[in-house]
Enzyme design. Sequence first.
Site, PDB file in Angstrom:
ATOM      1  N   TYR A  31     134.294  90.544  -6.241  1.00 24.10           N
ATOM      2  CA  TYR A  31     135.571  90.996  -5.673  1.00 24.10           C
ATOM      3  C   TYR A  31     135.627  92.491  -5.381  1.00 24.10           C
ATOM      4  O   TYR A  31     136.635  92.978  -4.874  1.00 24.10           O
ATOM      5  CB  TYR A  31     136.714  90.604  -6.624  1.00 24.10           C
ATOM      6  CG  TYR A  31     136.836  89.104  -6.799  1.00 24.10           C
ATOM      7  CD1 TYR A  31     137.162  88.299  -5.711  1.00 24.10           C
ATOM      8  CD2 TYR A  31     136.612  88.495  -8.033  1.00 24.10           C
ATOM      9  CE1 TYR A  31     137.262  86.922  -5.848  1.00 24.10           C
ATOM     10  CE2 TYR A  31     136.718  87.113  -8.183  1.00 24.10           C
ATOM     11  CZ  TYR A  31     137.037  86.338  -7.090  1.00 24.10           C
ATOM     12  OH  TYR A  31     137.146  84.977  -7.215  1.00 24.10           O
ATOM     13  N   HIS A 108     141.503  85.741   1.444  1.00 23.76           N
ATOM     14  CA  HIS A 108     140.637  85.772   0.258  1.00 23.76           C
ATOM     15  C   HIS A 108     139.671  86.937   0.399  1.00 23.76           C
ATOM     16  O   HIS A 108     139.116  87.163   1.487  1.00 23.76           O
ATOM     17  CB  HIS A 108     139.830  84.472   0.124  1.00 23.76           C
ATOM     18  CG  HIS A 108     140.691  83.263   0.032  1.00 23.76           C
ATOM     19  ND1 HIS A 108     141.339  82.911  -1.128  1.00 23.76           N
ATOM     20  CD2 HIS A 108     141.046  82.343   0.959  1.00 23.76           C
ATOM     21  CE1 HIS A 108     142.047  81.817  -0.915  1.00 23.76           C
ATOM     22  NE2 HIS A 108     141.893  81.455   0.340  1.00 23.76           N
TER      23      HIS A 108
HETATM   24  C1  DQA Z   1     140.089  84.358  -4.230  1.00 22.43           C
HETATM   25  C2  DQA Z   1     139.139  83.163  -4.205  1.00 22.43           C
HETATM   26  C3  DQA Z   1     139.586  82.083  -5.175  1.00 22.43           C
HETATM   27  O1  DQA Z   1     138.685  80.993  -5.151  1.00 22.43           O
HETATM   28  C4  DQA Z   1     139.637  82.639  -6.593  1.00 22.43           C
HETATM   29  O2  DQA Z   1     140.125  81.651  -7.477  1.00 22.43           O
HETATM   30  C5  DQA Z   1     140.427  83.890  -6.683  1.00 22.43           C
HETATM   31  C6  DQA Z   1     140.278  84.899  -5.643  1.00 22.43           C
HETATM   32  C7  DQA Z   1     139.570  85.524  -3.359  1.00 22.43           C
HETATM   33  O3  DQA Z   1     140.367  86.410  -3.051  1.00 22.43           O
HETATM   34  O4  DQA Z   1     138.398  85.550  -2.991  1.00 22.43           O
HETATM   35  O5  DQA Z   1     141.139  84.117  -7.660  1.00 22.43           O
HETATM   36  O6  DQA Z   1     141.348  83.954  -3.719  1.00 22.43           O
END
Ligand code: DQA
Length: 156
Positions: A31, A108
Site C-alpha cells: 500500500y 483501490h
Molecule cells: C484495498 C484492497 C482490498 O482488497 C483490501 O482489503 C484493502 C485495501 C486497496 O486499497 O487496495 O483494505 O481496498
Amino acid sequence: MGMTNSGKAKEIQVFHGPNLNLLGTREPEVYGTTTLAEIDGALRAQGLDAGLEVKCFQTNREGELIDEVHACREHADGILINPGGLTHTSVSLRDALLSVDIPFVEVHLSNVYARESFRRHSYLSDVAVGIVSGFGPASYRLGFDALVTHLDCSTV
Ligand code: DQA
C-alpha cells in the site's frame, strides 16, 4: 465553479473503509508509505482547484460506514470510496450505496486483480460509475477526476 441549482458548491464525499487509517505503516510493500491524512489533504486541494467541497471520513466499522452513507444523502453530489475489505464481503454496503442513489467511484490503492483470488470479486463494482485500482495514492486522484468528469461540475 461546480455549483448546484441552489448556487452552493457541489460536494464530493470521500469514504475510506477498514484498516485504511493505518496507511503509511500498513503493509507498505502493498500500500506504500503515504498516510491517509496526506491522501485526504491532496483530495481537498484537488477539490479546491475544481471549486468543489470535499468531505472525508474513515471508519473501521461497517455499520458506521453505512450510517454515514445514509447521512450524506442530504449533502453529497458524488461519492469516492475505497471500501477496503468490505469491497469483497458487504452486500449491506452495496445496498446502502444503491439506497442513496448518489453516483460513486470505487478506488483501490493496490491492483485487486493481481492479488489473492478473493479480492477479484467486488460487491460494488457493477453499480459504481467506474473503478480505479492499482495506482497507489494516485488511484484516489484519478478516481476523483473521473467522478468530477462524470458529474460535469469542474471549473478546469
Ligand atoms: C484495498 C484492497 C482490498 O482488497 C483490501 O482489503 C484493502 C485495501 C486497496 O486499497 O487496495 O483494505 O481496498
